[in-house]
Design a protein around this motif. Structure first.
Motif, PDB file in Angstrom:
ATOM      1  N   ARG A 157       0.839  -1.194   0.000  1.00 25.05           N
ATOM      2  CA  ARG A 157       0.000   0.000   0.000  1.00 25.05           C
ATOM      3  C   ARG A 157       0.884   1.258   0.000  1.00 25.05           C
ATOM      4  NH1 ARG A 157      -1.990  -3.386   3.549  1.00 25.05           N
ATOM      5  NH2 ARG A 157      -1.098  -2.289   5.346  1.00 25.05           N
ATOM      6  N   PRO A 158       0.418   2.338  -0.569  1.00 24.08           N
ATOM      7  CA  PRO A 158       1.248   3.558  -0.649  1.00 24.08           C
ATOM      8  C   PRO A 158       1.613   4.128   0.719  1.00 24.08           C
ATOM      9  CG  PRO A 158      -1.008   4.015  -1.338  1.00 24.08           C
ATOM     10  CD  PRO A 158      -0.878   2.526  -1.241  1.00 24.08           C
ATOM     11  N   GLU A 159       0.724   3.929   1.714  1.00 20.51           N
ATOM     12  CA  GLU A 159       1.005   4.460   3.058  1.00 20.51           C
ATOM     13  C   GLU A 159       1.851   3.506   3.911  1.00 20.51           C
ATOM     14  OE1 GLU A 159      -2.986   2.296   3.332  1.00 20.51           O
ATOM     15  OE2 GLU A 159      -1.901   3.566   1.897  1.00 20.51           O
ATOM     16  N   SER A 160       2.174   2.341   3.371  1.00 19.77           N
ATOM     17  CA  SER A 160       2.962   1.368   4.124  1.00 19.77           C
ATOM     18  C   SER A 160       4.366   1.901   4.399  1.00 19.77           C
ATOM     19  CB  SER A 160       3.069   0.062   3.337  1.00 19.77           C
ATOM     20  OG  SER A 160       4.005  -0.821   3.933  1.00 19.77           O
ATOM     21  N   PRO A 161       4.916   1.622   5.585  1.00 23.06           N
ATOM     22  CA  PRO A 161       6.297   2.036   5.882  1.00 23.06           C
ATOM     23  C   PRO A 161       7.326   1.184   5.139  1.00 23.06           C
ATOM     24  CG  PRO A 161       5.405   0.747   7.690  1.00 23.06           C
ATOM     25  CD  PRO A 161       4.271   0.982   6.733  1.00 23.06           C
ATOM     26  N   ILE A 162       6.868   0.155   4.440  1.00 21.04           N
ATOM     27  CA  ILE A 162       7.769  -0.721   3.681  1.00 21.04           C
ATOM     28  C   ILE A 162       8.022  -0.098   2.309  1.00 21.04           C
ATOM     29  CG2 ILE A 162       8.091  -3.019   2.694  1.00 21.04           C
ATOM     30  CD1 ILE A 162       6.078  -4.060   4.783  1.00 21.04           C
ATOM     31  N   ASN A 163       9.267   0.323   2.095  1.00 21.28           N
ATOM     32  CA  ASN A 163       9.638   0.961   0.830  1.00 21.28           C
ATOM     33  C   ASN A 163      10.669   0.168   0.032  1.00 21.28           C
ATOM     34  OD1 ASN A 163       8.125   3.585   1.012  1.00 21.28           O
ATOM     35  ND2 ASN A 163       9.360   3.761   2.883  1.00 21.28           N
ATOM     36  N   TYR A 211      -0.985  -4.842 -11.693  1.00 26.63           N
ATOM     37  CA  TYR A 211      -1.062  -3.691 -10.785  1.00 26.63           C
ATOM     38  C   TYR A 211      -0.531  -2.379 -11.364  1.00 26.63           C
ATOM     39  CZ  TYR A 211       3.655  -5.613 -10.044  1.00 26.63           C
ATOM     40  OH  TYR A 211       4.902  -6.139 -10.238  1.00 26.63           O
ATOM     41  N   VAL A 212      -0.132  -2.377 -12.625  1.00 21.22           N
ATOM     42  CA  VAL A 212       0.478  -1.165 -13.165  1.00 21.22           C
ATOM     43  C   VAL A 212      -0.463   0.036 -13.067  1.00 21.22           C
ATOM     44  CG1 VAL A 212      -0.239  -1.759 -15.537  1.00 21.22           C
ATOM     45  CG2 VAL A 212       1.654  -0.142 -15.164  1.00 21.22           C
ATOM     46  N   GLU A 213      -1.730  -0.149 -13.391  1.00 22.51           N
ATOM     47  CA  GLU A 213      -2.668   0.973 -13.329  1.00 22.51           C
ATOM     48  C   GLU A 213      -2.921   1.414 -11.892  1.00 22.51           C
ATOM     49  OE1 GLU A 213      -3.615   2.703 -15.862  1.00 22.51           O
ATOM     50  OE2 GLU A 213      -2.519   1.350 -17.212  1.00 22.51           O
ATOM     51  N   GLY A 235      -2.248   4.998 -10.357  1.00 20.77           N
ATOM     52  CA  GLY A 235      -3.329   5.690  -9.662  1.00 20.77           C
ATOM     53  C   GLY A 235      -3.059   5.969  -8.200  1.00 20.77           C
ATOM     54  N   GLY A 236      -1.856   5.620  -7.736  1.00 17.23           N
ATOM     55  CA  GLY A 236      -1.479   5.906  -6.357  1.00 17.23           C
ATOM     56  C   GLY A 236      -2.063   4.968  -5.320  1.00 17.23           C
ATOM     57  N   LYS A 237      -2.566   3.810  -5.744  1.00 14.57           N
ATOM     58  CA  LYS A 237      -3.167   2.862  -4.808  1.00 14.57           C
ATOM     59  C   LYS A 237      -2.194   1.769  -4.361  1.00 14.57           C
ATOM     60  CE  LYS A 237      -7.870   3.537  -6.508  1.00 14.57           C
ATOM     61  NZ  LYS A 237      -9.091   2.881  -7.076  1.00 14.57           N
ATOM     62  N   LEU A 238      -1.052   1.670  -5.026  1.00 17.74           N
ATOM     63  CA  LEU A 238      -0.017   0.704  -4.664  1.00 17.74           C
ATOM     64  C   LEU A 238       1.351   1.304  -4.989  1.00 17.74           C
ATOM     65  CD1 LEU A 238      -1.423  -2.649  -6.137  1.00 17.74           C
ATOM     66  CD2 LEU A 238      -1.232  -2.088  -3.699  1.00 17.74           C
ATOM     67  N   LYS A 239       2.385   0.725  -4.407  1.00 12.26           N
ATOM     68  CA  LYS A 239       3.743   1.095  -4.787  1.00 12.26           C
ATOM     69  C   LYS A 239       4.588  -0.180  -4.905  1.00 12.26           C
ATOM     70  CE  LYS A 239       5.159   2.094   0.015  1.00 12.26           C
ATOM     71  NZ  LYS A 239       5.646   3.148   0.952  1.00 12.26           N
ATOM     72  N   VAL A 240       5.544  -0.149  -5.818  1.00 13.73           N
ATOM     73  CA  VAL A 240       6.417  -1.297  -6.071  1.00 13.73           C
ATOM     74  C   VAL A 240       7.684  -1.134  -5.241  1.00 13.73           C
ATOM     75  CG1 VAL A 240       7.569  -2.682  -7.825  1.00 13.73           C
ATOM     76  CG2 VAL A 240       5.530  -1.357  -8.426  1.00 13.73           C
ATOM     77  N   ILE A 241       8.054  -2.168  -4.492  1.00 11.20           N
ATOM     78  CA  ILE A 241       9.237  -2.067  -3.633  1.00 11.20           C
ATOM     79  C   ILE A 241      10.423  -2.877  -4.152  1.00 11.20           C
ATOM     80  CG2 ILE A 241       7.841  -1.628  -1.584  1.00 11.20           C
ATOM     81  CD1 ILE A 241       8.516  -4.558  -0.712  1.00 11.20           C
TER      82      ILE A 241
END
Length: 317
Positions: free
Chosen positions: A129-135, A204-206, A210-216
């Motif tokens: 998730r974008p708000e996750s502390p996992i980057n 998940y690219v879209e 759209g700011g709903k996920l981030k790739v780590i």
């Protein structure tokens, strides 16, 4: 020589001549291409583009047969039992052939197939998730070592391998939640039911845009074509990654000249710029134009690799 023996010998000779004549004219009718998943997914999309280009090369229709079920083994079982005349071919997955076949009781063995060449190499990435502390992977391992640990969502092997390997080498806690589809695992991340998922970029690219996920991390051995700024797991300090190779196979015993015709046509299609560009632009993955010999070697080596994986990480069926 007895008359009956003479008749039998002539009959066998005529049958052989007829078979060779038929093979020489191959293909004379449509060809079936079986796929281990249902319609609408990335594997189905790859198959349809491949079939379209193979049709043009062979001059006959190539019909898709979607055969989902039993984690891909249903399709391979059907392919192994098909008539070896070159009119039934199918996708042949590295993980299903080398991993699942050693984990479960399956209705086929390696010698039941004639491998004809490579088709595609899937890409994999980890998303949160974008708000996750996992980057990144460092953050993921840190979370796994905390009291809550990490819950990850996957559809099964090989998507779970990086998490099993991280657990082994770091001592962190990684709990697997298995979903029926990649979409379900991605939605589980968005809904907060799991911390991270590992799937192909087309899933998940879209959502990332759209700011709903981030790739780590890229879980492949190369950076994802659609996310070139995201390092691989190896680049982040852990020497492992996964590949999802798919090729084409036929039932063992197809005529030699039919096999040669198919091998040449498959390699020409997969090596084409049109096919390679389609895979990158549509699914964010790479073509895999391996020859029949190279693909066979890759598969054969995979059995010992997967056997060691199952033993090392105590993977149960």
């Amino acid at each position: 020589m007895k008359f009956s023996h003479m008749i039998f010998g002539i009959s066998c000779m005529m049958t052989a001549v007829a078979v060779n004549a038929q093979a020489a004219d191959y293909p004379e009718r449509s060809i079936s291409l079986s796929v281990p998943y249902g319609s609408g997914g990335s594997t189905d999309g790859i198959a349809r583009q491949f079939a379209r280009l193979l049709e043009a090369e062979l001059g006959q229709p190539v019909v898709i047969l979607n055969q989902p079920g039993a984690t891909g083994t249903l399709q391979l079982g059907n392919l192994a039992r098909a008539r070896p005349d070159g009119y039934t071919i199918g996708f042949y997955s590295y993980s299903t052939a080398t991993f699942t076949s050693q984990l479960l009781k399956v209705p086929y063995k390696r010698d039941d197939f004639e491998l004809l060449g490579g088709v595609a190499e899937f890409s994999y990435g980890m998303v949160v998730r974008p708000e996750s502390p996992i980057n990144n992977i460092k953050d993921l391992v840190s979370k796994a070592k905390s009291e809550s640990g990490v819950f990850f969502g996957v559809t099964g092997a090989p998507n779970n391998f990086p998490f099993l390997q991280l657990q082994k080498v770091t001592g962190g806690r990684f709990d697997q939640i298995t979903y029926k589809s990649s979409a379900e695992s991605i939605n589980a991340v968005i809904g907060g039911f799991v911390d991270v998922a590992l799937q192909g970029p087309s899933e998940y690219v879209e959502l990332v845009k759209g700011g709903k996920l981030k790739v780590i991390a890229s879980a492949s051995n190369y950076r994802l074509p659609w996310f070139p700024d995201t390092p691989t797991i190896k680049e982040q300090g852990y020497d492992f990654g996964i590949t999802g190779i798919i090729g084409i196979a036929a039932p063992k015993g197809i005529p030699e000249n039919v096999k040669t015709r198919l091998q040449a046509a498959i390699h020409k299609v997969v090596s084409s710029g049109e096919y390679g560009q389609f895979l990158v632009s549509r699914f964010g993955i790479k073509s895999y134009p391996a020859s029949a010999a190279d693909f066979s070697t890759y598969i054969d080596n995979g059995f010992s690799i997967m056997k060691n994986m199952i033993k090392t990480y105590d993977i149960k069926g």
